[in-house]
Design a protein around this motif. Structure first.
Motif, PDB file in Angstrom:
ATOM      1  N   TYR B  35       0.858  -1.182   0.000  1.00 23.46           N
ATOM      2  CA  TYR B  35       0.000   0.000   0.000  1.00 23.46           C
ATOM      3  C   TYR B  35       0.898   1.238   0.000  1.00 23.46           C
ATOM      4  O   TYR B  35       2.052   1.188   0.436  1.00 23.46           O
ATOM      5  CB  TYR B  35      -0.875   0.054   1.264  1.00 23.46           C
ATOM      6  N   GLN B  37       0.787   5.382   1.291  1.00 26.50           N
ATOM      7  CA  GLN B  37       0.051   6.361   2.084  1.00 26.50           C
ATOM      8  C   GLN B  37       0.732   7.719   1.973  1.00 26.50           C
ATOM      9  O   GLN B  37       1.908   7.849   2.276  1.00 26.50           O
ATOM     10  CB  GLN B  37      -0.016   5.931   3.557  1.00 26.50           C
ATOM     11  N   GLN B  41      -3.959  11.111   4.071  1.00 29.54           N
ATOM     12  CA  GLN B  41      -4.774  10.102   3.402  1.00 29.54           C
ATOM     13  C   GLN B  41      -4.628   8.763   4.108  1.00 29.54           C
ATOM     14  O   GLN B  41      -3.635   8.508   4.794  1.00 29.54           O
ATOM     15  CB  GLN B  41      -4.336   9.943   1.948  1.00 29.54           C
ATOM     16  N   GLY B  42      -5.607   7.894   3.894  1.00 26.68           N
ATOM     17  CA  GLY B  42      -5.442   6.524   4.340  1.00 26.68           C
ATOM     18  C   GLY B  42      -4.607   5.752   3.333  1.00 26.68           C
ATOM     19  O   GLY B  42      -4.388   6.207   2.208  1.00 26.68           O
ATOM     20  N   PRO B  43      -4.120   4.582   3.698  1.00 25.36           N
ATOM     21  CA  PRO B  43      -3.351   3.768   2.750  1.00 25.36           C
ATOM     22  C   PRO B  43      -4.173   3.419   1.510  1.00 25.36           C
ATOM     23  O   PRO B  43      -5.380   3.198   1.596  1.00 25.36           O
ATOM     24  CB  PRO B  43      -3.026   2.506   3.553  1.00 25.36           C
ATOM     25  N   GLU B  44      -3.489   3.366   0.357  1.00 25.15           N
ATOM     26  CA  GLU B  44      -4.131   2.995  -0.900  1.00 25.15           C
ATOM     27  C   GLU B  44      -3.469   1.740  -1.436  1.00 25.15           C
ATOM     28  O   GLU B  44      -2.233   1.645  -1.488  1.00 25.15           O
ATOM     29  CB  GLU B  44      -4.017   4.127  -1.919  1.00 25.15           C
ATOM     30  N   PHE B  45      -4.278   0.803  -1.867  1.00 23.96           N
ATOM     31  CA  PHE B  45      -3.806  -0.487  -2.363  1.00 23.96           C
ATOM     32  C   PHE B  45      -2.967  -0.323  -3.621  1.00 23.96           C
ATOM     33  O   PHE B  45      -3.338   0.408  -4.548  1.00 23.96           O
ATOM     34  CB  PHE B  45      -5.025  -1.375  -2.650  1.00 23.96           C
TER      35      PHE B  45
END
Lengths: 113, 116
Positions: B35, B37, B41-45
């Protein structure tokens, strides 16, 4: 596109107060996980909820999964400075994409002594 | 410590250089995820592996990014010709697939990349 909306984005409270943070979506998730993240570190898993209406308690933390499995809440009783951190919710879809987590932007909680 | 480990923890590089990060998952976990980040922001795949097979790549993973998990254990993420927009925290997570598992993912401490 973020499918999970978390509110509030920021929360600053005094030690001993109670608080609730929310995680909402228009999508159904097969499971939802809550994490806490401290600056410069990876997220730490707090709990996983999988059943609509499910309530889980972890000491002073209470997690609830909505009946329709689209939303969740985290309630903290008698907050302590050690609860300070970024609280993230993350949902997993069912079926073939169940592996992939979609995260909200998080709620940044500050508990002042 | 039997958790997920990542190295290095911090990397500062100049634009145009190549960088490689390593992730060692929890030993019995057969799934490994990457991921990204960014601030606020939140983590992004980015991508994930089941054993040694890379099964999905996000649109976020441009051609400059490549990930491997050659023996189904540790994984590497390489970024070629880094750009300032690549600056982020790169997180690795692992999980154990099994009947009835809720696919809980456990994260490492991350690698903070700064491209100058």
């Amino acid at each position: 596109t973020q499918l999970l909306e978390q509110s509030p984005q920021f929360l600053s409270i005094q030690e001993g107060e109670n608080l609730t943070v929310y995680c909402n979506s228009s999508s159904v998730f097969s499971s939802l996980q809550w994490y806490r993240q401290e600056p410069g570190e990876g997220p730490v898993l707090l709990v996983t909820v999988v059943t609509g209406g499910e309530v889980k308690k972890l000491k002073r933390l209470t997690f609830q999964f909505g009946d329709a499995r689209k939303d969740s809440s985290l309630h903290i009783t008698a907050a302590q400075p050690g609860d300070t951190g970024l609280y993230l919710c993350a949902g997993a879809r069912g079926g073939g994409s169940n592996y992939k987590l979609t995260f909200g932007k998080g709620t940044l909680l500050t508990v002042n002594p | 410590d039997t958790g997920v480990s990542q190295n290095p923890r911090h990397k500062i590089t100049k634009r145009g250089q190549n960088v490689t990060f390593r992730c060692d998952p929890i030993s019995e976990h057969n799934r490994l995820y990457w991921y990204r980040q960014t601030l606020g922001q939140g983590p992004e795949f980015l991508t994930y592996f089941q054993n040694e097979a890379q099964l999905e790549k996000s649109r976020l993973l441009s051609d400059r990014f490549s990930a491997e998990r050659p023996k189904g254990s540790f994984s590497t993420l390489e970024i070629q010709r880094t750009e300032q927009g690549d600056s982020a925290m790169y997180l690795c997570a692992s999980s154990l697939e099994g009947a009835g598992q809720p696919y809980e993912q456990y994260f490492g401490p991350g690698t903070r990349l700064t491209v100058t």
